[in-house]
Structure formats: structure tokens, C-alpha cells
Motif scaffolding. Structure first.
Motif, PDB file in Angstrom:
ATOM      1  N   ASN A   2      -8.296   0.568 -18.716  1.00  0.00           N
ATOM      2  CA  ASN A   2      -7.102   0.964 -18.507  1.00  0.00           C
ATOM      3  C   ASN A   2      -5.819  -0.344 -18.288  1.00  0.00           C
ATOM      4  OD1 ASN A   2      -6.348   4.591 -19.384  1.00  0.00           O
ATOM      5  ND2 ASN A   2      -7.882   4.146 -17.682  1.00  0.00           N
ATOM      6  N   LEU A   3      -6.595  -1.484 -18.715  1.00  0.00           N
ATOM      7  CA  LEU A   3      -6.250  -2.845 -18.064  1.00  0.00           C
ATOM      8  C   LEU A   3      -4.758  -3.298 -18.364  1.00  0.00           C
ATOM      9  CD1 LEU A   3      -6.968  -5.547 -17.585  1.00  0.00           C
ATOM     10  CD2 LEU A   3      -7.118  -5.783 -19.898  1.00  0.00           C
ATOM     11  N   THR A   4      -4.227  -2.446 -19.111  1.00  0.00           N
ATOM     12  CA  THR A   4      -2.338  -1.945 -19.594  1.00  0.00           C
ATOM     13  C   THR A   4      -1.740  -1.294 -18.722  1.00  0.00           C
ATOM     14  OG1 THR A   4      -2.604  -1.950 -21.962  1.00  0.00           O
ATOM     15  CG2 THR A   4      -1.015  -1.645 -20.972  1.00  0.00           C
ATOM     16  N   SER A   5      -2.400  -0.598 -17.677  1.00  0.00           N
ATOM     17  CA  SER A   5      -2.048   0.145 -16.781  1.00  0.00           C
ATOM     18  C   SER A   5      -2.110  -0.608 -15.276  1.00  0.00           C
ATOM     19  CB  SER A   5      -2.265   1.233 -16.494  1.00  0.00           C
ATOM     20  OG  SER A   5      -1.806   2.812 -17.210  1.00  0.00           O
ATOM     21  N   VAL A   6      -2.855  -1.409 -14.575  1.00  0.00           N
ATOM     22  CA  VAL A   6      -3.142  -1.734 -13.414  1.00  0.00           C
ATOM     23  C   VAL A   6      -2.727  -3.705 -14.155  1.00  0.00           C
ATOM     24  CG1 VAL A   6      -4.653  -3.625 -13.009  1.00  0.00           C
ATOM     25  CG2 VAL A   6      -5.902  -1.968 -14.445  1.00  0.00           C
ATOM     26  N   ALA A   7      -2.264  -3.796 -15.346  1.00  0.00           N
ATOM     27  CA  ALA A   7      -1.078  -4.751 -15.490  1.00  0.00           C
ATOM     28  C   ALA A   7       0.201  -4.627 -14.859  1.00  0.00           C
ATOM     29  CB  ALA A   7      -1.165  -5.581 -16.344  1.00  0.00           C
ATOM     30  N   GLU A   8       0.916  -3.630 -15.637  1.00  0.00           N
ATOM     31  CA  GLU A   8       1.605  -3.228 -14.886  1.00  0.00           C
ATOM     32  C   GLU A   8       1.979  -2.514 -13.262  1.00  0.00           C
ATOM     33  OE1 GLU A   8       4.936   1.477 -16.622  1.00  0.00           O
ATOM     34  OE2 GLU A   8       2.865   0.654 -16.855  1.00  0.00           O
TER      35      GLU A   8
ATOM     36  N   TYR B 287       0.621  -1.658  -0.202  1.00  0.00           N
ATOM     37  CA  TYR B 287       0.416  -0.101   0.452  1.00  0.00           C
ATOM     38  C   TYR B 287       1.023   1.157  -0.372  1.00  0.00           C
ATOM     39  CZ  TYR B 287      -4.889   2.492   0.483  1.00  0.00           C
ATOM     40  OH  TYR B 287      -5.902   2.995   0.182  1.00  0.00           O
ATOM     41  N   THR B 288       1.645   0.991  -1.219  1.00  0.00           N
ATOM     42  CA  THR B 288       2.362   2.876  -1.427  1.00  0.00           C
ATOM     43  C   THR B 288       2.912   2.950  -2.157  1.00  0.00           C
ATOM     44  OG1 THR B 288       4.668   1.155  -1.030  1.00  0.00           O
ATOM     45  CG2 THR B 288       4.033   2.010   0.349  1.00  0.00           C
ATOM     46  N   GLN B 289       2.911   3.766  -3.071  1.00  0.00           N
ATOM     47  CA  GLN B 289       2.887   4.328  -4.045  1.00  0.00           C
ATOM     48  C   GLN B 289       4.170   4.089  -5.151  1.00  0.00           C
ATOM     49  OE1 GLN B 289       2.772   9.380  -4.203  1.00  0.00           O
ATOM     50  NE2 GLN B 289       1.148   8.466  -5.466  1.00  0.00           N
ATOM     51  N   VAL B 290       4.321   3.535  -5.803  1.00  0.00           N
ATOM     52  CA  VAL B 290       5.174   2.838  -7.221  1.00  0.00           C
ATOM     53  C   VAL B 290       5.519   3.722  -7.895  1.00  0.00           C
ATOM     54  CG1 VAL B 290       5.718   0.485  -8.834  1.00  0.00           C
ATOM     55  CG2 VAL B 290       3.604   0.132  -6.842  1.00  0.00           C
ATOM     56  N   SER B 291       6.598   3.814  -8.117  1.00  0.00           N
ATOM     57  CA  SER B 291       7.723   4.537  -9.116  1.00  0.00           C
ATOM     58  C   SER B 291       7.945   4.118 -10.175  1.00  0.00           C
ATOM     59  CB  SER B 291       9.036   5.447  -8.136  1.00  0.00           C
ATOM     60  OG  SER B 291       9.340   4.028  -7.412  1.00  0.00           O
ATOM     61  N   GLY B 292       8.377   4.862 -10.904  1.00  0.00           N
ATOM     62  CA  GLY B 292       9.112   4.077 -12.322  1.00  0.00           C
ATOM     63  C   GLY B 292       7.820   3.879 -13.304  1.00  0.00           C
ATOM     64  N   LEU B 293       6.458   3.503 -12.687  1.00  0.00           N
ATOM     65  CA  LEU B 293       5.191   2.937 -14.029  1.00  0.00           C
ATOM     66  C   LEU B 293       5.066   4.319 -15.212  1.00  0.00           C
ATOM     67  CD1 LEU B 293       3.194   1.364 -11.570  1.00  0.00           C
ATOM     68  CD2 LEU B 293       5.017   0.589 -12.184  1.00  0.00           C
ATOM     69  N   SER B 294       5.328   3.582 -15.864  1.00  0.00           N
ATOM     70  CA  SER B 294       4.115   4.512 -17.412  1.00  0.00           C
ATOM     71  C   SER B 294       2.768   4.516 -17.259  1.00  0.00           C
ATOM     72  CB  SER B 294       5.309   3.889 -18.565  1.00  0.00           C
ATOM     73  OG  SER B 294       4.381   2.698 -18.709  1.00  0.00           O
ATOM     74  N   GLY B 295       2.229   3.606 -16.451  1.00  0.00           N
ATOM     75  CA  GLY B 295       1.241   3.814 -16.842  1.00  0.00           C
ATOM     76  C   GLY B 295      -0.087   4.688 -15.744  1.00  0.00           C
ATOM     77  N   ILE B 296      -1.184   5.028 -15.644  1.00  0.00           N
ATOM     78  CA  ILE B 296      -1.921   6.653 -14.907  1.00  0.00           C
ATOM     79  C   ILE B 296      -1.736   5.536 -13.682  1.00  0.00           C
ATOM     80  CG2 ILE B 296      -3.192   6.970 -16.738  1.00  0.00           C
ATOM     81  CD1 ILE B 296      -5.534   6.152 -16.157  1.00  0.00           C
ATOM     82  N   PHE B 297      -1.461   4.265 -13.243  1.00  0.00           N
ATOM     83  CA  PHE B 297      -2.180   4.358 -11.521  1.00  0.00           C
ATOM     84  C   PHE B 297      -0.546   3.846 -11.473  1.00  0.00           C
ATOM     85  CE2 PHE B 297      -6.118   1.771 -13.710  1.00  0.00           C
ATOM     86  CZ  PHE B 297      -6.559   2.456 -13.468  1.00  0.00           C
ATOM     87  N   ASP B 298      -0.690   4.369  -9.815  1.00  0.00           N
ATOM     88  CA  ASP B 298       0.900   3.768  -9.243  1.00  0.00           C
ATOM     89  C   ASP B 298       0.324   3.679  -7.790  1.00  0.00           C
ATOM     90  OD1 ASP B 298       0.123   6.028  -7.788  1.00  0.00           O
ATOM     91  OD2 ASP B 298       1.753   7.023  -8.688  1.00  0.00           O
ATOM     92  N   SER B 299      -0.778   3.634  -7.300  1.00  0.00           N
ATOM     93  CA  SER B 299      -1.279   2.791  -5.701  1.00  0.00           C
ATOM     94  C   SER B 299      -2.363   2.032  -6.111  1.00  0.00           C
ATOM     95  CB  SER B 299      -1.165   3.436  -5.526  1.00  0.00           C
ATOM     96  OG  SER B 299      -2.479   4.797  -5.137  1.00  0.00           O
ATOM     97  N   LEU B 300      -2.931   0.810  -5.228  1.00  0.00           N
ATOM     98  CA  LEU B 300      -4.299  -0.080  -4.721  1.00  0.00           C
ATOM     99  C   LEU B 300      -5.289   1.237  -5.146  1.00  0.00           C
ATOM    100  CD1 LEU B 300      -3.202  -2.996  -3.006  1.00  0.00           C
ATOM    101  CD2 LEU B 300      -2.984  -2.695  -5.113  1.00  0.00           C
TER     102      LEU B 300
END
Length: 574
Positions: free
Chosen positions: A476-482, A434-447
Motif C-alpha cells: 500500500n505504498l500509495t497510502s503511505v505516501a498520502e 502522532y495523531t490521527q490524520v483526517s481526510g485521507l483516502s488511503g487505509i493508513f491515518d497514523s504512524l
């Protein structure tokens, strides 16, 4: 006298004293047992945590195995026209199928009339019904001709049946046999009427005689047929069956050898052997048309290879001289493209080029659409299962570490309340989930972006906004997967690594439990050593008291002797 019996001579219950002293000496053992019990409780508590973490790891690995987010679902516009299945990674899209021909099996149709005629001549006085080559065995009983009942037995000759017909009808109906045509004919000056509701013999049916409203009734087809249930040498084939001598008959179908022995096997035995072999065909005999047929067990426009190796089974049964009825391939198009084909009615990627898509055509001439889409339902359920098992893992840790207070205010600490490891595990799970994830290209970075929140009371997770999760999966399935599977910072990737370090073969929790088990085992050794000392001391005390009993016994005996002597002296002085 058994001096080992407590107090027998002394009157002192020293056995009880020895047992009490031994129990006092066992006090260190009881302390060790208490310590061991605590160690076992801690180990059991860690086992319950490890079990739930293992379940959680399985959930986490479902995200990282590469198939979940590429899972697919497929629908068909007309379920009566086709069925469809799909595997992970099938290209998304809509596919229009047009089936112009269904696949069908090829068959090798043997020549007709392979069974020998009932008789080589018109004279049938030697043709016994039970042995004759009728396609259907004749049963004894009654049948009716022109209202007259004729009774026959399976042991009768065919000529005697003809005679019975003539006698019963007063010679108005005459029966005869034509060897050239292999048929029976009934003639009369008037109309011949056959059968009644009370007939018990099937003679008319076996002879293929049917009413036609005239004075002449002839068998509708040749009567001689193959007797499949008797020894093959007596099977009534037109061409005598040979096994090449010494029962070593052999033939091949599609390269598979079939052995036979004319003196041991029946035709049905041989047909069964074909059907049970790996030749890939079904072998049958049609007694109505007096013909053998081999049919491919698979569909498609392919042939059937036949070869007599030893003997003449294929030739005698008319199969090698028969004709191939060609099978059919499935013919279809996709999205209006060129014609494609498949030997079976199941279209696979081998013929369609569509990876993972399997379509089974059910209706010739049908047109239907297949839509392949992401299986967001399965993905959503996997996320919900993850939330559930993550929360259960945290709950198990809480249960084992929490303290409770009863109605009287007494506080009882949890088994692992004073252990640092479970708190470190709970913290590690939380920080990686439950922390922000860095370094992602998608629009989602946390649960939280998926509507998943902590519940405010413990370390568990809750799907607070299901609509947000549905929208994320749909749009945005691709972002969820990432978010879950990014090879460096993905939530599932980090969690799996943490869990492996915790409960893997060399994990910290495994090592912790191993140490606890070793400590518990060491206590067993210490208790055994202490008990040996207790038993040694106990035996020394028993030996001392037994010696005391012996001494006391001697004193008692001496006292008794003196008393006896003194008593005797006193009596003498008087």
C-alpha cells in the motif's frame, strides 16, 4: 618623590583600600555578568535545539519534495549484457530488450602510401639512415645476415649498409633498392638467413625484411613513411605539404578550424591539435600501412566533414581523398516492438520513450529483461531516518529542560526548565506527528498503522513493528505516501509548516534567540557604563590620597626642619 606610590609619605597602604572599594562598587556588574551568562546559556541551548530541528526539517522535506515516494530501482537479468540506471518517476514494469547491433564509431580512412619513397631513384648513396623516411627510425648497432654481423651507424648512407652486407658475406648476399616499389631486396645463391639473438640494431625490422626460406628476401611493404616528429615541411609526404604561405595554414574538421605552420609544427603537433580540439575526432597515423585516420569520438552512423581552407593538409595526408568507414547505430527492440535505434550504446528516454530509464548495451545479439520497481528500501530508510532525527530533537529539548538531582539530593534545573518555548515546541512536534490524520483516502491515518509507536518514556518515536512497515510499503505504498504528503493534512506537510514557523527566517525560535542576543548586548552596554563610574570614583579617591601624600610630605619636611633647628639651638646653648 613619586607621591602616587601608595603610603610613600603617609605609610598608609591606601592603594589596596582603593582597589577593594572599587571591587565593592563592581558588585552590580557581577550580577549583570551572571545574568548575561545565563542569557548566553539559554541562547546556546536554543541553538542546539534549532540545529536538531533543522536536521529534522531536512528529513521532513525529503517526504514533500515529490521524488521520494516515486523513487525507483531497476534490475537487469544479465549484467554482462547491459547495465541500467533509473530516476524518480520511471514507469513501473518489466521491459524485454533485444539488441541486434551495437553502436560503433565512423572513421575517415586516408589513402595508403602517403609517405614518399626512400629515394626517387634506385641510387641510395645519398639516403642517410637518420634522415630517411623509414616508418621506424633506424638505430645504430649490429644486425646479422647469414651468420655475419654487420655494424652500422645512424649517420651511414643506405648504400654503405648495402656495401657492408656484401663485404661481410663475401659478396654472397647482394642488397639493392627498387625506387618503383620502394623496397629493399637481398639476393643470394643460397638461402638468406636474417637476424640473431644478439642483434642491437633494428635495421632489418625497419626495412621490413623477414626470413622466407629462399634466396630472395624483399621488404614486405613499401618503406617510405611520414616522419611525424620533424618539422612538417620535411615530413616526407609524397605530396609536399603547404600552409598557403606565411605559416597561415588552416583546415576544418566538422566545422572546427585547425591552424598549422609547416615551418614551426610537426605532423604530430598538428595531430595533437586535432585531438585536443572540439572537432570530436581522434587523429592517428599508422606507419605500418602509411595511412592517416580520423575516428569519431562518439559512436553512430554519422559522417566526418573535411575542408582545406588554406594550404593542403587534408589533401597531402590523403584524408580528403580517403574513404568513410560508416559507423553503426545501436539497433534494438523493447517488448517485441518495432526496431529502435540510438547513435550510442546507451539507451535513454529520447530513443526508448521510457521516462528516466537509462540502459547501456554491452553485448551484441543479447536479450535481457529490465525490471523497474518502487525503491521501497530508500523509502523505508527515509522513514527510519525521520524517526531517528525526530527522537533526537525531542531528546535535545528534554536535555535542556530537565532537572537533575545529585547524590546529596540537590536539584539542578535545566537551562530552559523555566522557559515555555521548548515545551511548546515539543508539544507541537508531538501533536503533528502522532495523531490521527483526517481526510485521507488511503487505509493508513497514523504512524501507528506503520508499526511506529511512542516509547512510553519520552516524546520520541520507535519502529516497534518493522514487518508492518515492510508490508505497508510493499502492498500500500500509495497510502503511505498520502499519510505523509497529503497537501492538506499530511504528517510531513504539517510538520514542515510547523518547523518553518519555528526555525524559518521569521520563525519564533529565531526571534527568541535574537531577543536573547539583544539582551546580552544591552548588558555589555550597562557594564561599560557602570565601569566608567567605578573608574571615575577610583580616580577621585586616588587623587585625594595623592593630595594627602603631598600634604603629609610637606608636614614631614617641616617637622624635619624644626627638628634640625631645635637640634642646632640646643648645641649652641651648651
Amino acid at each position: 618623590m613619586d607621591l602616587g606610590v601608595s603610603g610613600l609619605a603617609s605609610g598608609f597602604d591606601w592603594k589596596t583600600l582603593v582597589d577593594q572599594l572599587a571591587e565593592v562598587e563592581r558588585q552590580p556588574q557581577r550580577r549583570l555578568l551572571s545574568d548575561q551568562n545565563l542569557l548566553q546559556q539559554r541562547n546556546n541551548a536554543y541553538s542546539s535545539i534549532k540545529t536538531q530541528l533543522s536536521i529534522l526539517q531536512n528529513r521532513v522535506q525529503a517526504f514533500t519534495d515529490g521524488t521520494l515516494f516515486s523513487s525507483r530501482t531497476a534490475t537487469v537479468s544479465d549484467e554482462a549484457a547491459a547495465s541500467v540506471s533509473v530516476t524518480s518517476g520511471t514507469p513501473l514494469g518489466s521491459y524485454s530488450f533485444n539488441v541486434t547491433q551495437l553502436a560503433a564509431s565512423a572513421s575517415q580512412r586516408g589513402g595508403s602510401n602517403v609517405g614518399a619513397a626512400l629515394s626517387a631513384t634506385d641510387d641510395v648513396s645519398g639516403v642517410i639512415l637518420s634522415e630517411a623516411g623509414f616508418g621506424t627510425s633506424v638505430t645504430g648497432g649490429t644486425f646479422t645476415v647469414n651468420g655475419k654481423q654487420i655494424t652500422i651507424d645512424a649517420g651511414d648512407s643506405l648504400q654503405s649498409v648495402f656495401d657492408e652486407i656484401s663485404a661481410a658475406t663475401g659478396n654472397t648476399v647482394i642488397a639493392s633498392y627498387n625506387a618503383t616499389e620502394d623496397k629493399i631486396t637481398l639476393t643470394s645463391a643460397g638461402e638468406v638467413v636474417l637476424g640473431s639473438a644478439t642483434d642491437t640494431s633494428n635495421f632489418l625490422q625497419a626495412a621490413k625484411l623477414q626470413n622466407n626460406g629462399s634466396g630472395t628476401v624483399t621488404s614486405s611493404a613499401a618503406l617510405g613513411a611520414v616522419r611525424t616528429g620533424v618539422i612538417a615541411a620535411n615530413s616526407n609526404l609524397t605530396t609536399a605539404l603547404s600552409d598557403g604561405g606565411a605559416g597561415a595554414g588552416e583546415f576544418k574538421i566538422n566545422g572546427v578550424s585547425i591552424a598549422f605552420d609547416t615551418s614551426e609544427d610537426s605532423i604530430q603537433n598538428i595531430l595533437d591539435r586535432i585531438n585536443e580540439s572540439g572537432a570530436g575526432v581522434s587523429a592517428t597515423y599508422d606507419s605500418v600501412n602509411d595511412r592517416f585516420t580520423l575516428t569519431n569520438k562518439t559512436t553512430g552512423d554519422v559522417g566526418i566533414a573535411l575542408e582545406d581552407v588554406s594550404g593542403n593538409f587534408l589533401a597531402a595526408t590523403g584524408l580528403s581523398g580517403g574513404s568513410l568507414v560508416r559507423g553503426k547505430n545501436l539497433l534494438y527492440t523493447i517488448n517485441g516492438g518495432g526496431q529502435l535505434s540510438s547513435q550510442s550504446n546507451t539507451i535513454t528516454e529520447a530513443t526508448s520513450g521510457l521516462t528516466g530509464l537509462t540502459v547501456t548495451a554491452l553485448d551484441e545479439g543479447a536479450t535481457f529483461d529490465v525490471v523497474v520497481s518502487s525503491d521501497t528500501g530508500t523509502i523505508k530508510q527515509a522513514i527510519k531516518d525521520f524517526i531517528s532525527d525526530y527522537s533526537k530533537a525531542q531528546s535535545v529539548i528534554d536535555t535542556q529542560t530537565a532537572s537533575t538531582t545529585d547524590s546529596s539530593g540537590k536539584v539542578t534545573a535545566g537551562v530552559l526548565a523555566n522557559e515555555r518555548d521548548p515545551f511548546d515546541i515539543a508539544s507541537g512536534l508531538r501533536s503533528r506527528s502522532y495523531t490521527q490524520v483526517s481526510g485521507l483516502s488511503g487505509i493508513f491515518d497514523s504512524l501507528a498503522d506503520l508499526g511506529i509507536v511512542t516509547n512510553g518514556n519520552d516524546n520520541g518515536l520507535t519502529l516497534d513493528d518493522e514487518a508492518a512497515l515492510d508490508a505497508a510499503l510493499a502492498d500500500n505504498l500509495t497510502s503511505v505516501a498520502e499519510l505523509f504528503t497529503n497537501s492538506t493534512n499530511g504528517l510531513a506537510v504539517k510538520l514542515d509548516a510547523f518547523l518553518e514557523d519555528t526555525i524559518g527566517d521569521d520563525g519564533s525560535l529565531v526571534e527568541k534567540q535574537s531577543n536573547l542576543s539583544s539582551q546580552a548586548s544591552a548588558i555589555d552596554t550597562d557594564i561599560e557604563s557602570l565601569e566608567r563610574i567605578v573608574q571615575q570614583n577610583r580616580q577621585r579617591m586616588i587623587d585625594s590620597f595623592v593630595a594627602m601624600e603631598a600634604a603629609q610630605q610637606r608636614i614631614n619636611q617641616q617637622l624635619q626642619y624644626l627638628q634640625k633647628q631645635l637640634g642646632s639651638a640646643s648645641s649652641s646653648s651648651k
